[in-house]
Design a protein around this motif. Sequence first.
Motif, PDB file in Angstrom:
ATOM      1  N   THR A   1       9.000   9.857  -1.747  1.00 18.97           N
ATOM      2  CA  THR A   1       9.569  11.130  -2.210  1.00 18.97           C
ATOM      3  C   THR A   1       8.850  12.304  -1.550  1.00 18.97           C
ATOM      4  OG1 THR A   1      10.093  10.130  -4.353  1.00 18.97           O
ATOM      5  CG2 THR A   1      10.094  12.529  -4.231  1.00 18.97           C
ATOM      6  N   ARG A   2       7.542  12.198  -1.500  1.00 20.28           N
ATOM      7  CA  ARG A   2       6.743  13.243  -0.858  1.00 20.28           C
ATOM      8  C   ARG A   2       7.066  13.337   0.630  1.00 20.28           C
ATOM      9  NH1 ARG A   2       0.203  12.745   0.077  1.00 20.28           N
ATOM     10  NH2 ARG A   2       0.007  14.475   1.565  1.00 20.28           N
ATOM     11  N   LEU A   3       7.299  12.193   1.244  1.00 18.44           N
ATOM     12  CA  LEU A   3       7.573  12.144   2.678  1.00 18.44           C
ATOM     13  C   LEU A   3       8.787  12.987   3.045  1.00 18.44           C
ATOM     14  CD1 LEU A   3       6.854  10.766   5.427  1.00 18.44           C
ATOM     15  CD2 LEU A   3       8.474   8.975   4.789  1.00 18.44           C
TER      16      LEU A   3
ATOM     17  N   LEU B   1       0.816  -1.212   0.000  1.00 18.05           N
ATOM     18  CA  LEU B   1       0.000   0.000   0.000  1.00 18.05           C
ATOM     19  C   LEU B   1       0.851   1.264   0.000  1.00 18.05           C
ATOM     20  CD1 LEU B   1      -2.997   0.841   0.109  1.00 18.05           C
ATOM     21  CD2 LEU B   1      -2.791   0.924   2.604  1.00 18.05           C
ATOM     22  N   SER B   2       2.062   1.178   0.553  1.00 17.48           N
ATOM     23  CA  SER B   2       2.932   2.361   0.601  1.00 17.48           C
ATOM     24  C   SER B   2       3.410   2.785  -0.777  1.00 17.48           C
ATOM     25  CB  SER B   2       4.134   2.091   1.518  1.00 17.48           C
ATOM     26  OG  SER B   2       5.016   1.133   0.942  1.00 17.48           O
ATOM     27  N   PHE B   3       3.232   1.920  -1.772  1.00 17.42           N
ATOM     28  CA  PHE B   3       3.599   2.257  -3.156  1.00 17.42           C
ATOM     29  C   PHE B   3       2.366   2.567  -4.003  1.00 17.42           C
ATOM     30  CE2 PHE B   3       6.947  -0.531  -1.575  1.00 17.42           C
ATOM     31  CZ  PHE B   3       8.077   0.207  -1.850  1.00 17.42           C
ATOM     32  N   GLN B   4       1.251   2.793  -3.321  1.00 22.71           N
ATOM     33  CA  GLN B   4       0.005   3.047  -4.034  1.00 22.71           C
ATOM     34  C   GLN B   4      -0.656   4.332  -3.546  1.00 22.71           C
ATOM     35  OE1 GLN B   4      -2.105  -0.587  -3.051  1.00 22.71           O
ATOM     36  NE2 GLN B   4      -1.497  -1.582  -4.968  1.00 22.71           N
ATOM     37  N   GLU B   5      -1.547   4.835  -4.377  1.00 21.26           N
ATOM     38  CA  GLU B   5      -2.395   5.962  -4.006  1.00 21.26           C
ATOM     39  C   GLU B   5      -3.832   5.455  -3.967  1.00 21.26           C
ATOM     40  OE1 GLU B   5      -3.593  10.500  -5.469  1.00 21.26           O
ATOM     41  OE2 GLU B   5      -2.207   9.271  -6.642  1.00 21.26           O
ATOM     42  N   VAL B   6      -4.511   5.718  -2.848  1.00 27.88           N
ATOM     43  CA  VAL B   6      -5.861   5.194  -2.645  1.00 27.88           C
ATOM     44  C   VAL B   6      -6.875   6.314  -2.792  1.00 27.88           C
ATOM     45  CG1 VAL B   6      -7.393   3.963  -1.077  1.00 27.88           C
ATOM     46  CG2 VAL B   6      -4.943   3.454  -1.067  1.00 27.88           C
ATOM     47  N   ARG B   7      -7.823   6.101  -3.701  1.00 26.85           N
ATOM     48  CA  ARG B   7      -8.940   7.039  -3.869  1.00 26.85           C
ATOM     49  C   ARG B   7     -10.226   6.235  -3.851  1.00 26.85           C
ATOM     50  NH1 ARG B   7      -7.017  11.308  -8.624  1.00 26.85           N
ATOM     51  NH2 ARG B   7      -5.228  12.171  -7.482  1.00 26.85           N
TER      52      ARG B   7
ATOM     53  N   ALA C   1       3.569   4.647   3.995  1.00 33.12           N
ATOM     54  CA  ALA C   1       4.964   5.032   3.789  1.00 33.12           C
ATOM     55  C   ALA C   1       5.558   5.598   5.079  1.00 33.12           C
ATOM     56  CB  ALA C   1       5.063   6.059   2.663  1.00 33.12           C
ATOM     57  N   ILE C   2       4.783   6.436   5.789  1.00 30.97           N
ATOM     58  CA  ILE C   2       5.233   6.971   7.079  1.00 30.97           C
ATOM     59  C   ILE C   2       5.490   5.827   8.057  1.00 30.97           C
ATOM     60  CG2 ILE C   2       4.592   8.395   9.065  1.00 30.97           C
ATOM     61  CD1 ILE C   2       2.904  10.099   7.167  1.00 30.97           C
ATOM     62  N   ALA C   3       4.589   4.840   8.063  1.00 33.33           N
ATOM     63  CA  ALA C   3       4.721   3.708   8.985  1.00 33.33           C
ATOM     64  C   ALA C   3       6.010   2.939   8.735  1.00 33.33           C
ATOM     65  CB  ALA C   3       3.514   2.780   8.839  1.00 33.33           C
ATOM     66  N   TYR C   4       6.359   2.724   7.479  1.00 31.62           N
ATOM     67  CA  TYR C   4       7.559   1.933   7.195  1.00 31.62           C
ATOM     68  C   TYR C   4       8.828   2.723   7.440  1.00 31.62           C
ATOM     69  CZ  TYR C   4       5.573  -2.436   5.861  1.00 31.62           C
ATOM     70  OH  TYR C   4       4.952  -3.649   5.941  1.00 31.62           O
TER      71      TYR C   4
END
Length: 268
Positions: free
Chosen positions: A34-36, A15-21, A243-246
């Motif tokens: 990158t955003r992080l 999920l950290s490599f995905q965008e969820v909408r 991503a923050i979690a990892y």
Amino acid sequence: MLIFTVYPVLSSFILSFQEVRGIEKTFVGFSNYTRLFQDPVFYKSLLNTFQLLIIQVPTMVSLALLIAVGLHSSMVKGRTLFRIAFFMPAITALIAASIVFMILLDEHFGLVNYFLSLFGIEGIKWLTSPFWAKASVILVMTWRWTGYNMVIFLAGLQNIPSDLYEAASIDGAGKVKQFFWITIPQLKPVFIFTVVMSTIGTLQLFDEPFILTAGGPNNATTTITLYLYETGFKYFEFGYASAIAYVLVLITAIISWIQMKLVGDDDK
């Protein structure tokens, strides 16, 4: 293990490599990471977490050790009662305890500021000033977890052979020398455990700042875990939250490894 541990770990990593909408998931590669590292709020939460860690963990562990040594002494009467009293905050419901502290630290009607006013000291903005909000979080954390670590130190003290102290006394070593040359070295494994576990707990700190200050004022008490929660469950950016979690997992692993190397046995 597969359903409640392995699957969530792998699922959140993907999920950290995905965008969820909504219910749609789109692969975005390393965009979340990158955003992080371009996110000022993330750096602010990271700084807040490390400030709490550097101050709170040494303070709490030192207090826990001193209290444990005091309550281990046979000279103290009613030791069982004191041990229970110091351990009680660890089993107190955090929401109830936080509400009590919110009442005590209220800027206008709090009991703490009332007592300060008796000595002519102006009321402190415990929960609305950036500095004092951090101090309040540290205060609640120390109150809650010092007794827990005290019990661990007590268990370690009870496993130290009394022969060592008797031999030291015969050789003329006083209580202070016995503390630094016998007690501290014998408690080394306990120190490693309490410091590492307290560090991990502080890096994952969520409850105290969430309830007491909601991360404010102006993100002064926003921790990494609180920011993770708000990102995922307030703004519903689950990919970015993963991503923050990892990144948090990686930071925790690195710091724990460094601590183990610094205070662990040389032959391991």
